[in-house]
Scaffold this motif. Structure first.
Motif, short mmCIF file in Angstrom:
data_model
loop_
_atom_site.label_atom_id
_atom_site.label_comp_id
_atom_site.label_asym_id
_atom_site.label_seq_id
_atom_site.Cartn_x
_atom_site.Cartn_y
_atom_site.Cartn_z
N GLY A 19 0.81 -1.21 0.00
CA GLY A 19 0.00 0.00 0.00
C GLY A 19 0.84 1.26 0.00
N LEU A 20 0.17 2.38 -0.15
CA LEU A 20 0.83 3.68 -0.11
C LEU A 20 1.01 4.13 1.33
N PRO A 21 1.93 5.04 1.58
CA PRO A 21 2.06 5.59 2.94
C PRO A 21 0.75 6.21 3.40
N ASN A 25 -4.07 0.58 1.31
CA ASN A 25 -4.72 0.09 0.09
C ASN A 25 -6.13 0.65 -0.09
N ALA A 26 -6.42 1.76 0.58
CA ALA A 26 -7.77 2.31 0.53
C ALA A 26 -8.24 2.59 -0.89
N LEU A 27 -7.35 3.04 -1.76
CA LEU A 27 -7.74 3.39 -3.13
C LEU A 27 -7.82 2.18 -4.04
N ASP A 28 -7.35 1.03 -3.56
CA ASP A 28 -7.36 -0.18 -4.38
C ASP A 28 -8.66 -0.96 -4.27
N TRP A 41 -7.56 -10.49 -4.83
CA TRP A 41 -6.41 -10.62 -3.94
C TRP A 41 -6.23 -12.08 -3.51
N GLY A 42 -7.34 -12.77 -3.30
CA GLY A 42 -7.25 -14.17 -2.91
C GLY A 42 -6.57 -15.01 -3.98
#
Length: 438
Positions: A19-21, A25-28, A41-42
């Motif tokens: 994820g980003l700082p 992973n909120a935007l993903d 993701w699984g």
């Protein structure tokens, strides 16, 4: 922190996307259909995936085996819920599905268990058949409002179960109020919104935001719900749960149009076992394995609640050498993919043996759609009986097909589903004809 927890915390988290700082992973994550993100993701990272979003740990469980090991085998750890202010905002924080794990929740569950456990739900069979026969009458009288009839069938069962009174129609005051609330709950109490308020660290203060504040528009609907929810106790959430039954019937009708060969086989079985022109009863259920397999496949092919409400751990844990911290959200799996080849194909024979009988594990496989561990849906057996009665009666008397346009051409139907607490088919055109005795 205990010595054991300190030792465990040195283990790695489960694998997952980088994820980003700060935002992780909120935007993903697909906010409307997060289950699709988790399913992908699984496939990439395996049965258990770790992600962090805006400071919140989330563990995604992507296999039934892992879910049963954790939620069933270690149920006391994996039975809590998010402390989300959204439940207080809507006035549902004292309702069983969202109660925190504790004495009050245990008391609720014991009461539900007394009246809804597997060995006592047969006493409601006459109720289900009466409502199913009424559903059939409603469809024959007014086939244009098919979805409305399905919703009335599902909601009437919840009202009668909780209040012990019959619902005479959609204008019944208790039904009208409760169905309106259930609709709002299904639309507004989405898993992503529950988690979002938690991870944004505004859980305790969001209730003070004015409804005109950007992003707080949902509070306008919430204000209308609180008073009614308090008056109706458990009923709105019970009806939100029964939206699943209504959703299943809508999907059954959709499947009959998309897969006419499946409908033909259901009709053949009903005619051979019950007799054409005769409505089935629960005594016929064991002799109708194909119909039951169709209902199991409907649940698998289009899970009514693909994500559900997340579980929350009450203590740190380990699994397969990975560290699971206290209080992460434990999310749902890609349920339709569990051990099935070509999961997008609708195929009832997945649940049958080579000689056409239900496979020994069919019901157990279907049970995962009602949840795991201590948070498994207490009304699952009631719901199974309810949608079986409706489907059996409806399909014994009716045939679903494509509608025609003004020029006489058949209208193709595409499977489109809404997003929210319940994943429901969008309305579709159809032709409904009565199966007359030959």
């Amino acid at each position: 922190m205990t010595c054991r927890t300190r030792l465990w915390s040195k283990l790695p988290y489960p694998p997952g996307p980088k994820g980003l700082p700060f935002i992780g992973n909120a935007l993903d994550i697909d906010r409307k259909r997060p289950h699709l993100t988790y399913a992908q993701w699984g496939k990439t990272y395996g049965d258990i995936v770790y992600t962090r979003s805006l400071g919140q740990d989330i563990v995604v469980v992507n296999s039934e085996k892992t879910a049963r090991i954790l939620a069933d085998g270690r149920s006391a750890i994996y039975a809590d819920r998010f402390r989300s202010s959204i439940f207080r905002i809507y006035g549902t924080d004292r309702m069983t599905p969202v109660l925190e794990y504790g004495n009050e929740w245990k008391t609720h569950r014991r009461l539900f268990h007394l009246s809804l456990r597997n060995d006592v739900v047969d006493k409601y069979n006459d109720l289900h058949l009466t409502n199913a026969n009424q559903l059939l009458e409603n469809i024959l009288r007014d086939s244009a409002n098919l979805f409305e009839h399905f919703d009335l069938f599902a909601g009437a069962a919840a009202v009668e179960l909780i209040y012990g009174r019959r619902v005479e129609g959609k204008d019944d005051p208790v039904f009208a109020m409760a169905s309106g609330l259930a609709e709002v709950l299904c639309r507004e109490l989405t898993p992503d919104r529950v988690v979002l308020l938690k991870i944004l660290k505004v859980d305790g203060s969001v209730r003070y935001l004015p409804s005109w504040f950007p992003g707080a528009g949902f509070k306008r609907n919430a204000a209308k719900c609180r008073g009614m929810a308090a008056e109706m106790a458990e009923l709105p959430f019970a009806m939100a749960k029964d939206e699943m039954t209504g959703t299943i019937l809508k999907t059954v009708a959709l499947v009959m149009i998309l897969y006419p060969d499946v409908q033909d086989k259901v009709h053949e079985e009903l005619d051979a076992v019950v007799g054409r022109g005769t409505l089935p009863t629960f005594a016929d259920r064991p002799r109708l394995p194909y119909l039951q397999a169709v209902l199991y496949e409907v649940m698998r092919w289009s899970p009514p609640s693909p994500l559900g409400l997340p579980h929350v751990t009450t203590a740190s844990d380990t699994y397969e050498g990975y560290y699971i911290p206290k209080e992460p959200g434990d999310r749902a799996m890609a349920m339709k993919d569990q051990g099935y080849g070509d999961p997008e194909r609708f195929d009832p024979t997945r649940h049958l043996t080579s000689d056409g009988q239900l496979s020994p594990q069919a019901r157990q496989n279907n049970s995962m759609f009602f949840g795991f561990g201590k948070r498994v849906c207490p009304g699952r057996f009631f719901a199974e009986h309810s949608h079986w009665a409706a489907a059996a009666v409806m399909l014994s008397a009716l045939k679903f097909g494509k509608a025609k346009d003004s020029s006489g051409k058949y209208i193709d139907v595409e499977p489109v589903f809404s997003d929210g607490l319940t994943r429901c088919p969008a309305p579709f055109p159809c032709s409904i004809t009565r199966r007359l005795v030959e």
